[in-house]
Write a protein that holds these residues in place. Structure first.
Motif, mmCIF file in Angstrom:
data_model
loop_
_atom_site.group_PDB
_atom_site.id
_atom_site.type_symbol
_atom_site.label_atom_id
_atom_site.label_comp_id
_atom_site.label_asym_id
_atom_site.label_seq_id
_atom_site.Cartn_x
_atom_site.Cartn_y
_atom_site.Cartn_z
ATOM 1 N N LEU A 162 0.725 -1.236 0.014
ATOM 2 C CA LEU A 162 0.113 -0.013 0.089
ATOM 3 C C LEU A 162 0.741 1.380 -0.082
ATOM 4 O O LEU A 162 0.722 2.231 -0.751
ATOM 5 C CB LEU A 162 -0.885 0.097 1.121
ATOM 6 N N GLY A 212 0.315 1.387 9.586
ATOM 7 C CA GLY A 212 -0.675 2.428 8.838
ATOM 8 C C GLY A 212 0.299 2.715 7.711
ATOM 9 O O GLY A 212 1.500 2.884 7.820
ATOM 10 N N PRO A 213 -0.396 3.394 6.663
ATOM 11 C CA PRO A 213 0.428 3.739 5.559
ATOM 12 C C PRO A 213 1.270 5.073 5.800
ATOM 13 O O PRO A 213 0.351 6.091 5.733
ATOM 14 C CB PRO A 213 -0.643 4.160 4.611
ATOM 15 N N SER A 214 2.428 5.024 6.068
ATOM 16 C CA SER A 214 3.291 6.172 6.073
ATOM 17 C C SER A 214 3.154 7.130 5.049
ATOM 18 O O SER A 214 3.316 8.360 5.260
ATOM 19 C CB SER A 214 4.907 5.638 6.243
ATOM 20 N N TYR A 230 0.721 8.106 3.441
ATOM 21 C CA TYR A 230 -1.015 8.722 3.375
ATOM 22 C C TYR A 230 -0.877 10.272 2.862
ATOM 23 O O TYR A 230 -2.043 10.253 2.366
ATOM 24 C CB TYR A 230 -1.795 8.137 4.497
ATOM 25 N N LEU A 231 0.129 10.826 3.121
ATOM 26 C CA LEU A 231 -0.148 12.264 2.682
ATOM 27 C C LEU A 231 0.010 12.401 1.148
ATOM 28 O O LEU A 231 -0.189 13.409 0.643
ATOM 29 C CB LEU A 231 1.011 13.160 3.512
ATOM 30 N N LEU A 272 -2.042 11.324 -0.547
ATOM 31 C CA LEU A 272 -3.434 11.528 -0.812
ATOM 32 C C LEU A 272 -3.763 13.184 -0.813
ATOM 33 O O LEU A 272 -4.571 13.477 -1.581
ATOM 34 C CB LEU A 272 -4.555 11.212 0.213
ATOM 35 N N LEU A 273 -2.958 13.876 -0.107
ATOM 36 C CA LEU A 273 -3.179 15.295 -0.124
ATOM 37 C C LEU A 273 -2.579 15.870 -1.225
ATOM 38 O O LEU A 273 -3.177 16.523 -1.962
ATOM 39 C CB LEU A 273 -2.470 15.838 1.190
ATOM 40 N N VAL A 274 -1.129 15.507 -1.512
ATOM 41 C CA VAL A 274 -0.605 16.002 -2.683
ATOM 42 C C VAL A 274 -1.411 15.736 -3.875
ATOM 43 O O VAL A 274 -1.393 16.591 -4.801
ATOM 44 C CB VAL A 274 0.881 15.348 -2.682
ATOM 45 N N MET A 332 -9.049 7.322 -0.307
ATOM 46 C CA MET A 332 -9.006 5.996 0.316
ATOM 47 C C MET A 332 -10.217 5.596 0.680
ATOM 48 O O MET A 332 -10.543 6.401 1.770
ATOM 49 C CB MET A 332 -7.875 6.032 1.112
ATOM 50 N N VAL A 356 7.088 9.350 8.314
ATOM 51 C CA VAL A 356 6.064 10.014 8.674
ATOM 52 C C VAL A 356 5.096 8.894 9.523
ATOM 53 O O VAL A 356 5.378 7.804 9.036
ATOM 54 C CB VAL A 356 5.016 10.383 7.710
ATOM 55 N N GLY A 379 2.131 6.653 9.820
ATOM 56 C CA GLY A 379 0.979 6.340 9.000
ATOM 57 C C GLY A 379 -0.039 6.038 10.337
ATOM 58 O O GLY A 379 0.166 5.653 11.266
ATOM 59 N N PRO A 380 -1.487 6.095 9.735
ATOM 60 C CA PRO A 380 -2.506 6.109 10.527
ATOM 61 C C PRO A 380 -2.750 4.445 10.949
ATOM 62 O O PRO A 380 -3.237 3.907 9.866
ATOM 63 C CB PRO A 380 -3.698 6.502 9.932
ATOM 64 N N SER A 381 -2.425 3.990 11.983
ATOM 65 C CA SER A 381 -2.580 2.500 12.233
ATOM 66 C C SER A 381 -3.953 1.756 12.332
ATOM 67 O O SER A 381 -4.091 0.728 11.882
ATOM 68 C CB SER A 381 -1.986 2.235 13.579
ATOM 69 N N MET A 437 -11.253 8.740 3.446
ATOM 70 C CA MET A 437 -10.174 9.516 3.529
ATOM 71 C C MET A 437 -9.679 10.547 2.481
ATOM 72 O O MET A 437 -9.316 9.634 1.436
ATOM 73 C CB MET A 437 -8.975 8.961 4.433
ATOM 74 N N GLY A 477 -7.741 13.955 0.471
ATOM 75 C CA GLY A 477 -6.778 14.947 0.397
ATOM 76 C C GLY A 477 -7.386 16.058 -0.191
ATOM 77 O O GLY A 477 -8.047 15.883 -1.224
ATOM 78 N N ILE A 478 -6.789 17.122 0.286
ATOM 79 C CA ILE A 478 -7.422 18.424 -0.636
ATOM 80 C C ILE A 478 -6.183 19.388 -0.572
ATOM 81 O O ILE A 478 -5.543 19.519 0.086
ATOM 82 C CB ILE A 478 -8.252 18.968 0.408
#
Lengths: 334, 334
Positions: free
Chosen positions: A226, A256-258, A260-261, A263-265, A270, B254, B256-258, B270, B272-273
């Protein structure tokens, strides 16, 4: 009439072992009103079963200690006190890991063994097929020309996801473990490319296989894969969270997916799915998929292990990546 | 005419220090065609600036070593060779951390100092306000009666998110650091509850403040707080990933959310913006928010620090949680 049953003996820590199960032979109970006696013929083995063995809140109640292990099944009605089912009917239901089940009729539905082999109702025409169909189409929202990546790609869900994405005109890349599985995806299922996570640098391989980036990622595995895909997503990508088999036997916290940011960029999304939400539309999906099978556009493959006694070690095949296609256990050994 | 500038001297590892900046006094350049000379009056300090200091692909180019640090600014046009701007105009732009800027006109737009104090165009009427407005309404999709949680709730974006959610009829819970900020959220901004992450068990406090669970979470901080909220989301929840200030100065990966598999259990999303995607609709949003301010429904607060020389330590206030409301640097010390 002797039943054969696997009961949950203890909650596992890490991979389930033989000690987590009690195998018992018991008498089959008499039928109360509005019940059926089913002879289970095939038992579905699914990664989600590992989650059902844990205590705690999830999308479904945990299996209680001492209870028959929950499993999707197909079988034949031997006796019925319900007006809706008759002796000789074949039915799908969650009858558990046992040879005979005395159950109420809730959640049972008839299946037609003349239209497809029985075990297929646990695969492409059952939960895995429905999960692939609704998860990809309603949440992944693939458009023709987009790039779809799926992990666990040689498994029950992943192999259907990839083939439906091909039907929809996408470039499809599968991630699976081992050269045999990868060859199967490309040569037999028509994937555009396959990545062997056991021998390749997944991130580098993704870059090569997805030169425009990833529009849809259907994730069955979680963990490092992931995270690798997150580095390759395109703007407005959709990541479908179907499962995380790499994490189910963790004895430490889920990874958790390190990344995940990303998604922001990439203004990406998700989203989690649970197949049961689509129950009202299962038959429409099954009809469409049966059509694709008939046209030769969708190949269904079941991996059948024989003998209910082999349940404990057969379940582990999922976590060791030993199955190709939908893993089912045939109750009878012959 | 002497300029005062902060240049990026070196990429930081962890929190930026004085060594990451060069403060220089230089001559102001002559204007070429279609340029303007701007006297910068207020400089916006934003968590995103930490990301711009890193090398590597993101939603915007990194600031180059030796270049003036990028920043949103408001200021006055002193000279112009453009037909679109005249001496005396006030403008918003990304003119950087400097007293004077000679720039092309791309990305500049006029603002009206008679409608709102200049610094407000860096807050509620600028990027943070737009981020809050579009992120909450278009991605969070809050419905009246739902529960909205926002982290960094006393900051430039979070304070606006919470107030807009109240305007939309939601129950609003803010997460912020310290009793003063929490009191401000409840007593002055009208939040229904506030959680002090520095002194409270966030998960327990969330359960108490959100008895029905969380429908929308607007995340500015990432890290443990994101993980805590993930355990409390409701079915079909929407998590807006706006930032992750807790992670920007990490020297390790970073976090990630576990608990991201809560997305699966709850069929949640979830997403991103990035505010720049909404540029075509900024003026509509600014008009609506100016109306709310005029009606007393939306309180705008700026935290002004005076003197461009204080830029390095003022930027750190964001990461130490020392600002309340939008942090801006006034170029002049008086």
């Amino acid at each position: 009439m002797k039943n054969k049953q696997f009961l949950l003996a203890a909650r596992p820590v890490g991979l389930p072992t033989r000690q987590n199960w009690d195998y018992v032979e018991t008498e089959v109970a008499e039928l109360a009103d509005n019940q059926v006696l089913i002879q289970v013929e095939y038992i579905s083995l699914d990664p989600a079963m590992r989650g059902w063995m844990n205590d705690g809140k999830s999308y479904i109640e945990p299996v209680q200690i001492g209870a028959v292990m929950r499993a999707g099944t197909v079988g034949k009605v031997l006796k019925s006190t319900s007006s809706e089912f008759s002796e000789g009917d074949y039915v799908y239901g969650h009858c558990g890991v046992q040879k005979y089940a005395v159950v109420g009729i809730e959640g049972l539905h008839k299946i037609d063994p003349s239209l497809a082999p029985l075990e297929r109702y646990l695969g492409v025409l059952g939960m895995p097929g429905m999960t692939a169909y609704f998860g990809l189409l309603d949440t992944g929202l693939p458009k023709a020309g987009e790039t779809v990546v799926v992990s666990g790609a040689a498994g029950a869900v992943g192999s259907i996801v990839g083939q439906i994405a091909k039907i929809k005109g996408c470039r499809v890349v599968g991630i699976a473990g081992g050269a045999d599985k990868c060859a199967y995806l490309v040569n037999e299922l028509g994937f555009d490319a396959a990545i062997d996570y056991k021998s390749e640098d997944v991130q580098k391989a993704l870059r090569a296989a997805c030169p425009k980036g990833v529009d849809v990622y259907f994730d069955n595995v979680g963990g490092d894969i992931l995270d690798n895909v997150l580095t390759q997503i395109r703007m407005k990508a959709r990541i479908v969270i179907c499962g995380a088999i790499s994490q189910y036997n963790n004895t430490t916290a889920v990874k958790g997916p390190s990344n995940y940011l990303s998604l922001l960029v990439n203004r990406a999304r998700m989203e989690g799915i649970v197949v049961f939400d689509n129950v009202a539309n299962y038959s429409k999906a099954a009809t469409e998929m049966a059509g694709w099978i008939a046209e030769g556009k969708l190949i269904a493959k079941e991996h059948v292990v024989k003998g209910i006694e082999h349940f404990p070690e057969t379940l582990l095949m999922l976590f060791n990546g030993e199955n190709m296609g939908k893993l089912v256990l045939k109750v009878e050994a012959d």
